[in-house]
Design a protein around this motif. Sequence first.
Motif, PDB file in Angstrom:
ATOM      1  N   LEU A 154      40.280  41.518  45.448  1.00 55.39           N
ATOM      2  CA  LEU A 154      40.384  40.267  44.702  1.00 55.39           C
ATOM      3  C   LEU A 154      39.920  40.444  43.254  1.00 55.39           C
ATOM      4  O   LEU A 154      40.599  39.998  42.318  1.00 55.39           O
ATOM      5  N   ASN A 155      38.783  41.091  43.079  1.00 58.55           N
ATOM      6  CA  ASN A 155      38.248  41.250  41.724  1.00 58.55           C
ATOM      7  C   ASN A 155      39.178  42.082  40.836  1.00 58.55           C
ATOM      8  O   ASN A 155      39.461  41.715  39.701  1.00 58.55           O
ATOM      9  N   VAL A 156      39.656  43.189  41.373  1.00 54.95           N
ATOM     10  CA  VAL A 156      40.555  44.043  40.587  1.00 54.95           C
ATOM     11  C   VAL A 156      41.899  43.356  40.393  1.00 54.95           C
ATOM     12  O   VAL A 156      42.487  43.403  39.297  1.00 54.95           O
ATOM     13  N   GLY A 157      42.399  42.703  41.440  1.00 52.02           N
ATOM     14  CA  GLY A 157      43.684  42.015  41.332  1.00 52.02           C
ATOM     15  C   GLY A 157      43.656  40.853  40.361  1.00 52.02           C
ATOM     16  O   GLY A 157      44.656  40.583  39.684  1.00 52.02           O
ATOM     17  N   LEU A 158      42.537  40.147  40.266  1.00 46.11           N
ATOM     18  CA  LEU A 158      42.419  39.049  39.300  1.00 46.11           C
ATOM     19  C   LEU A 158      42.149  39.561  37.891  1.00 46.11           C
ATOM     20  O   LEU A 158      42.649  39.011  36.907  1.00 46.11           O
ATOM     21  N   ALA A 159      41.355  40.620  37.791  1.00 50.48           N
ATOM     22  CA  ALA A 159      40.963  41.119  36.469  1.00 50.48           C
ATOM     23  C   ALA A 159      42.115  41.802  35.745  1.00 50.48           C
ATOM     24  O   ALA A 159      42.208  41.706  34.514  1.00 50.48           O
TER      25      ALA A 159
END
Length: 292
Positions: free
Chosen positions: A81-86
């Motif tokens: 989630l963090n990498v996909g959103l960032a």
Amino acid sequence: MSAQAVARAPWRPDGTLLLVGPAVIFLLLFFIYPFAYGFVLSFRPIEGGWWLENYRKFFSDRHLWGTVVITFQLALPVTILNVGLALPIAFQLRRKTRYQRWLPTILVIPITLGTVLIAEGMLTYFGPRGWLSQILQVLHLYDGPIRLTHNYWGVLISLVISGFPFAFLLLLSYVTGIDPVLARAAATLGASPWAQFRRIYLPLLAPGLAITFCLAFVQAFSVFPSAVLVGAPSGATRVISIAAYEAAFEQYDYSMASTAAMIMGFSQLIVVVAVLALRRGLYRGPVVGAKG
């Protein structure tokens, strides 16, 4: 100066060695030695007996080895989630706009708060009697209290809030390091924005994505305060760090605590090695297309 004169000249320490020396000493004292000591201690069970007794006990107890599964169930989705959103946000902010300065500042504010303050805010806002639940009930959008704390979802939200700025800053540094001339050259040849991203940006970002994923995963895998404050430490969010803490400071079994720490470290190492191997298999080339 002749070769003989050089050979007879007194040895002078290299300036580089003098600069690296303190870092090496720090690494030895605060990482290598504690790791080696904990590794050896994990093979010395407090009750004596077989040297692998702690590992046998850990993997034969569902209450213990289940903590590894729970930690993976938290760390992997949070990292994705963090990498996909960032990534898309960092990609959009690579251009110079009037929002480029203050928008990243707003996005990285959570990294300055700390997990305890984030957890306190979540208890106030996401709790059964929090602002979110009351607002939704007043608007008749949801009947009954919303339970986003003291469970799995509370810890996941907390880790996303605290981990997103870290992933965003890393990816933003990688994205802005790619020379925009490459994309403009591809555009003149008829490449669409999606083709530019897929054939130029994504291959050049592959090393940065791998490093960001690994660091974000290690950060999420070591979760402890969030699992206690906004999770259920005796049930759905009993992660491996809690098992190590209980062994060390409740049961005073430092040998078993070291065993849990070693299993925790090697679990992270397996994922890191797998991600780096996947990146190497998918792309071989320069890390970034540096700006001229």
